[in-house]
Write a protein that holds these residues in place. Structure first.
Motif, PDB file in Angstrom:
ATOM      1  N   ILE A 394       0.999  -1.410   0.083  1.00 28.59           N
ATOM      2  CA  ILE A 394       0.041   0.122   0.049  1.00 28.59           C
ATOM      3  C   ILE A 394       0.837   1.221  -0.050  1.00 28.59           C
ATOM      4  CG2 ILE A 394      -1.775   1.016   1.039  1.00 28.59           C
ATOM      5  CD1 ILE A 394      -2.473  -1.304   2.478  1.00 28.59           C
ATOM      6  N   VAL A 395       0.683   1.975  -1.006  1.00 22.38           N
ATOM      7  CA  VAL A 395       1.456   3.222  -1.072  1.00 22.38           C
ATOM      8  C   VAL A 395       0.685   4.466  -0.769  1.00 22.38           C
ATOM      9  CG1 VAL A 395       2.747   4.648  -2.721  1.00 22.38           C
ATOM     10  CG2 VAL A 395       3.077   2.087  -2.956  1.00 22.38           C
ATOM     11  N   PHE A 396       1.260   5.561  -0.098  1.00 21.95           N
ATOM     12  CA  PHE A 396       0.325   6.385   0.450  1.00 21.95           C
ATOM     13  C   PHE A 396       0.895   7.587  -0.189  1.00 21.95           C
ATOM     14  CE2 PHE A 396      -0.424   3.465   3.746  1.00 21.95           C
ATOM     15  CZ  PHE A 396      -1.415   3.427   4.040  1.00 21.95           C
ATOM     16  N   ALA A 397      -0.126   8.742  -0.262  1.00 18.86           N
ATOM     17  CA  ALA A 397       0.322  10.240  -0.474  1.00 18.86           C
ATOM     18  C   ALA A 397      -0.662  11.088   0.437  1.00 18.86           C
ATOM     19  CB  ALA A 397      -0.078  10.584  -1.972  1.00 18.86           C
ATOM     20  N   SER A 398      -0.161  12.080   1.284  1.00 15.91           N
ATOM     21  CA  SER A 398      -0.901  12.849   1.836  1.00 15.91           C
ATOM     22  C   SER A 398      -0.197  14.433   1.831  1.00 15.91           C
ATOM     23  CB  SER A 398      -0.450  12.528   3.375  1.00 15.91           C
ATOM     24  OG  SER A 398       0.474  12.630   3.692  1.00 15.91           O
ATOM     25  N   ASP A 399      -1.231  15.077   1.188  1.00 13.11           N
ATOM     26  CA  ASP A 399      -0.926  16.531   1.008  1.00 13.11           C
ATOM     27  C   ASP A 399      -1.998  17.122   0.367  1.00 13.11           C
ATOM     28  OD1 ASP A 399       0.857  18.801  -0.056  1.00 13.11           O
ATOM     29  OD2 ASP A 399       2.389  17.432  -0.340  1.00 13.11           O
ATOM     30  N   ALA A 400      -1.869  18.273  -0.226  1.00 13.77           N
ATOM     31  CA  ALA A 400      -3.124  18.938  -0.882  1.00 13.77           C
ATOM     32  C   ALA A 400      -3.506  17.978  -1.958  1.00 13.77           C
ATOM     33  CB  ALA A 400      -2.716  20.187  -1.689  1.00 13.77           C
ATOM     34  N   ARG A 401      -4.929  18.024  -1.985  1.00 16.88           N
ATOM     35  CA  ARG A 401      -5.454  16.909  -2.684  1.00 16.88           C
ATOM     36  C   ARG A 401      -4.905  16.987  -4.252  1.00 16.88           C
ATOM     37  NH1 ARG A 401     -10.298  13.894  -2.169  1.00 16.88           N
ATOM     38  NH2 ARG A 401     -10.342  14.232  -0.101  1.00 16.88           N
ATOM     39  N   ALA A 402      -4.944  17.840  -4.856  1.00 18.38           N
ATOM     40  CA  ALA A 402      -4.118  17.918  -6.241  1.00 18.38           C
ATOM     41  C   ALA A 402      -3.026  17.396  -6.352  1.00 18.38           C
ATOM     42  CB  ALA A 402      -3.997  19.290  -6.837  1.00 18.38           C
ATOM     43  N   ILE A 403      -2.056  17.563  -5.374  1.00 17.71           N
ATOM     44  CA  ILE A 403      -0.668  16.793  -5.318  1.00 17.71           C
ATOM     45  C   ILE A 403      -0.986  15.219  -4.990  1.00 17.71           C
ATOM     46  CG2 ILE A 403       1.553  16.746  -4.172  1.00 17.71           C
ATOM     47  CD1 ILE A 403       1.404  19.764  -3.866  1.00 17.71           C
ATOM     48  N   VAL A 404      -1.831  14.845  -4.010  1.00 16.25           N
ATOM     49  CA  VAL A 404      -2.029  13.361  -4.037  1.00 16.25           C
ATOM     50  C   VAL A 404      -2.366  12.779  -5.102  1.00 16.25           C
ATOM     51  CG1 VAL A 404      -3.658  11.885  -2.496  1.00 16.25           C
ATOM     52  CG2 VAL A 404      -2.749  13.898  -1.312  1.00 16.25           C
ATOM     53  N   ASN A 405      -3.361  13.402  -5.762  1.00 17.63           N
ATOM     54  CA  ASN A 405      -3.834  12.658  -6.898  1.00 17.63           C
ATOM     55  C   ASN A 405      -2.599  12.474  -8.033  1.00 17.63           C
ATOM     56  OD1 ASN A 405      -6.389  12.304  -5.876  1.00 17.63           O
ATOM     57  ND2 ASN A 405      -7.155  14.100  -6.935  1.00 17.63           N
ATOM     58  N   LYS A 406      -2.033  13.618  -8.120  1.00 13.85           N
ATOM     59  CA  LYS A 406      -0.958  13.493  -9.421  1.00 13.85           C
ATOM     60  C   LYS A 406       0.141  12.709  -8.863  1.00 13.85           C
ATOM     61  CE  LYS A 406       2.057  16.815 -11.552  1.00 13.85           C
ATOM     62  NZ  LYS A 406       2.611  18.249 -11.434  1.00 13.85           N
ATOM     63  N   THR A 407       0.473  12.494  -7.632  1.00 13.42           N
ATOM     64  CA  THR A 407       1.494  11.660  -7.277  1.00 13.42           C
ATOM     65  C   THR A 407       0.961  10.257  -7.401  1.00 13.42           C
ATOM     66  OG1 THR A 407       2.169  13.213  -5.584  1.00 13.42           O
ATOM     67  CG2 THR A 407       2.915  10.996  -5.207  1.00 13.42           C
TER      68      THR A 407
END
Lengths: 587, 587
Positions: A394-407
């Motif tokens: 499972i790989v996570f991203a947590s940040d502003a929503r736009a950055i999360v989605n892009k990442t």
């Protein structure tokens, strides 16, 4: 007559006939006094057998024949002896027993082999000798496929009542996004024509003229800094229709592609019919991209609610800043090495993420950089919502929503390639609709059009133009396939007042508007019909259908990655006389 | 949905149905409280009847509707009362009784009428509002015809095994006759791409690559001084074939055109099938032109032998200088006035003649400027050989043979127009072959290629290259029709040695040859097949089929006669930033 048949068409049914063929020597073998030539033309290859009982002058003449000489051969079609057939050749049941051979043109040793794709030379070498590289079966087939694609489009649209209309290549300089290529005028020194970035204005004017349903296989030109897979000139199926709503256009194009793919590329499968239709918001949330690759899963999972009370600082600070936490599940990747994970973290950072927390789901429980911060109930909820099982990562991203989605969108594609998740025979077409109308340019601190300035906003959003531009949505749409944007289009503005407002929003002065778009604004006052269209790119489509890695492989004479034609050496200097006629000097 | 049907397709069989249509108001009549709109779209025109019993808000809305407003109309299809049918309209048996009317876009008063061709405005006005001018039925039909012509060509060639291949528009500056349009490169300042005068080199390289049968509807560009019917960009059917002799190419193209004309323009007749084939020498002698109009007679008659002993000084001095005497017979023109004859003499002089002797054959004998110098037996022989009878006018030219032919060829066309001799429904195609290979340029005192430097000489004439260039003939051919050259082509050089010799004959230095044509010469060393092709012009062909006086009428957005697009205002100035990026200054 140079030939009675083409090389590739001879079959066992021709046995006993005398035929004349012409083509290139694809291979030569000599065996026990007998020479065997594989003679090639666009239609295929056939084996020529040269027996030692031929007249001496013929044998002497062919003694020196090597790869790629051009021959004319008269011979007798004979079935090969049982056991000697070659099932890998369409002509493998027969051979041609040569009677006469004429050398039409000898050939020097080529700079590289063209009868095989092994040991491909450097691309610039291939491009310098493009006329030889095109002899490769693969490239020849690409040219034939491209012809078939474009032919199918024309036939289909003709049947639907479209007419093809040529629009000028030498037109007006009207900066509408990219940079124009300019053509200095000799008769009007100091003035320039421009090569069209697309026939956008002209096709809209054709709608004003009542042409109703227009298309054109149109050459377009953009003087952009070249990177990746761009060419200074490219080709699109440019189409426009009057009296249509968005779905009229989408239905037309979907119908065309749905019939075309099996006809021109029967080895390709369509992902679904009808095609899925996503809003821009939805694709970003689910796939982290506005051009999603639908050939595999690994959708983005929003776990903000589950981790709302996480003790992990990285998550906490993202949430405090109003951000989101999402994850993707990479199947059977729990065992990824530290080194690979570090490399992947760099990929995540390239999309704007600050780091890349992950959890390996193992039989012994969750492991990984962030494992210790997860409470048991969080882990359980996480596995349930994301569907992650033992062996997954499972790989996570947590940040502003736009950055999360892009990442996560970027990492999703990384895993696609690493794990080979995408079915290469699949063409996964989909529509993306409901784009925002404006984009805010942080650099210039100004609103820009997200699509182009001729796109119609949703009429219901018109009142928000001034008060809340971010919430205005547009009548634009994209066609996507396998992670690429394969077409873009919109319902256009057909009213002067809306077009004027649009130009003003974009910060154009009245003078600029008049000079650049005066003819468009005036046209809208003389009875412009509602209209819309789109423009699927031909180069990329053929590239996808041909399983090629870049568009240069499906363009007959592409420029190299510096925008140069290395075969003819263009661009190049010109004679002083020419500059003088144009009254041009260089700084 | 904006519409259920198009305007032009409604017939009596639709009576009783409710339909929705969208289009432009072509005409409006009001009569006894009832309004009649002719609603137009590309498919045609239909009558809408607006009865006074409609809701007031609809009646109010349509009260102001004028020419060219865009409307959507829902209505009931009703057969017109007996006697009220309009046999001149395809939809003339019915009318649409309006139920709902939506104004899609109003229209200001147009700068000119488009529902009729009477009172055509000035051409620049028409071109400025080209998007309105194209609404004329005539121009709309021209666009549809052009689409059909090009579609037919593509279908035919596809069936014959040709593939369409796109070649670059941004290519190399290679002066090969006319002037190139240049495109400055931003990435390589001081260097230029050039827009192709034709894809000549590229299609030959495609033959070297084994593409075998290529075609392209190709845009071509020539920066020539504009006169007559030229456009800076024009379109040709560019085609090339490998392993062919001259007649293979001619047969292919003749087959295409012979099938095409009845399919796309059934009102046109072909002059003959198969087409006549003339040598260059023969057409000059018989028609005084290398693009003869065969739709009428009036061939040139050589009367040198008859008048070898003429007492007429003009004839004597021409013969003494080694010249010839020829004549044409203009039917029923014996009564031409002195004034007309003087005007005609000026025409003759414009072709290089020193004067224009003539004889009017009347019941009272020969009359005219030269009559008194003719002996009786000369007159008898003359009438017998030329076929001139009472009422006819015999017009002479005596000078060097080339001037004689040119003069009488020009006068022949003058009489064609004056006497309306050519059948306008006729398409008189013919081939002209056996052109001289070189032309001597008196100005530069150098030999030039008569066709272009890639054309193959007749192999038998190769030995005369150096010793007697004037007697070398070429493998070039022209297709002519109704006095126009409609296509030009040749078998090409495919051997390096011949190509090299050709460039040397033209006075090119080794350096120039390498810089401009090095890639071509090299290509010929790697196995170039014998090949040839041709390139029928599309614009002029459609012009002839549409009975239009110039090609601008069959091009969607033509430049005017100064090479300007007066609609969009191109060429035009560009922003200083753009020039700076190109590092360009003006003198």
């Amino acid at each position: 007559m140079y030939r009675t048949h083409t090389c590739g068409e001879i079959r066992a049914s021709h046995a006993g006939q005398t035929v004349t063929l012409a083509g290139w020597v694809n291979r030569r073998r000599d065996h026990g006094g007998v020479a065997f030539f594989d003679l090639r033309d666009r239609s295929g290859v056939v084996q020529i057998t040269i027996n030692p009982d031929l007249p001496k002058e013929i044998l002497d003449a062919v003694a020196n024949v090597r790869f790629e000489w051009v021959l004319q051969i008269e011979g007798f079609v004979q079935k090969r002896p049982a056991g000697n057939e070659n099932p890998n050749m369409a002509t493998g049941e027969i051979e041609i027993i040569a009677k006469h051979i004429t050398i039409l043109n000898p050939a020097k040793t080529l700079p590289f082999m063209v009868s095989s794709d092994a040991d491909l030379p450097d691309e610039n070498m291939r491009l310098k000798y493009r006329y030889l590289d095109l002899r490769r079966e693969r490239l020849t087939n690409n040219m034939v496929l491209r012809h078939k694609v474009v032919k199918f489009m024309r036939d289909y649209l003709d049947k639907q009542g479209f007419i093809e209309i040529e629009t000028p290549i030498m037109f007006k300089a009207t900066p509408e996004g990219a940079r124009d290529y300019l053509v200095p005028s000799r008769l009007f020194p100091g003035q320039f024509y421009a090569l069209p970035q697309s026939p956008q204005q002209l096709k809209q004017l054709l709608m004003v003229s009542g042409m109703d349903k227009y298309f054109q296989i149109a050459r377009c030109f953009r003087d952009e800094d070249l990177r990746g897979d761009r060419q200074p000139e490219f080709t699109q199926l440019d189409l426009e229709m009057s009296f249509v709503h968005r779905d009229d256009v989408l239905d037309l194009v979907e119908g065309l592609f749905t019939e075309m793919i099996p006809a021109v590329a029967p080895h390709k499968k369509l992902y679904s019919s009808p095609w899925p239709k996503f809003s821009y918001k939805e694709v970003l949330e689910r796939f982290g991209s506005d051009k999603p690759d639908l050939r595999f899963g690994m959708e983005l999972v929003d776990v903000t609610d589950i981790l709302a009370k996480s003790e992990f600082k990285v998550f906490q600070s993202a949430l405090e800043a109003g951000g989101a936490i999402k994850c993707i599940v990479a199947p059977k990747s729990a065992e990824m090495s530290r080194k690979e994970l570090d490399a992947l973290t760099e990929v995540a950072k390239s999309f704007g993420a600050k780091g890349m927390p992950y959890l390996a789901v193992t039989a012994e429980g969750a492991k990984g950089s962030a494992a210790k911060f997860f409470k048991e109930e969080e882990l359980t909820a996480l596995k349930e919502k994301s569907g992650a099982g033992v062996g997954d990562l499972i790989v996570f991203a947590s940040d502003a929503r736009a950055i999360v989605n892009k990442t996560l969108g970027g990492l999703r594609l990384w895993f696609r390639d690493k794990l080979d998740l995408a079915d290469k025979t699949m063409m996964a077409f989909a529509w993306v609709v409901d784009f925002p109308f404006f984009a805010f340019n942080e650099e210039t601190q100004a609103w820009e059009s997200e699509h182009h300035p001729f796109t119609m906003p949703k009429m219901a959003d018109l009142p928000k133009f001034d008060s809340n531009p971010a919430e205005v949505y547009s009548e634009a749409y994209d066609m996507v396939c396998n992670g690429y944007e394969t077409a873009s289009g919109s319902i256009r503005i057909h009213r002067r007042d809306i077009q004027m407002k649009m130009f003003q929003m974009l910060g154009l002065s009245e003078e600029d508007i008049q000079a650049k778009f005066g003819h468009m604004l005036e046209a809208f006052e003389y009875g412009a019909p509602p209209h819309g269209g789109m423009a699927p790119g031909i180069d990329r489509l053929v590239m996808l259908l041909a399983d090629e890695p870049n568009i240069r492989e499906v363009i007959a004479f592409p420029k190299n990655q510096n925008g140069r034609d290395v075969m003819a050496d263009a661009p190049s200097g010109v004679e002083p006389k020419q500059l003088k006629e144009l009254k041009i000097k260089f700084e």
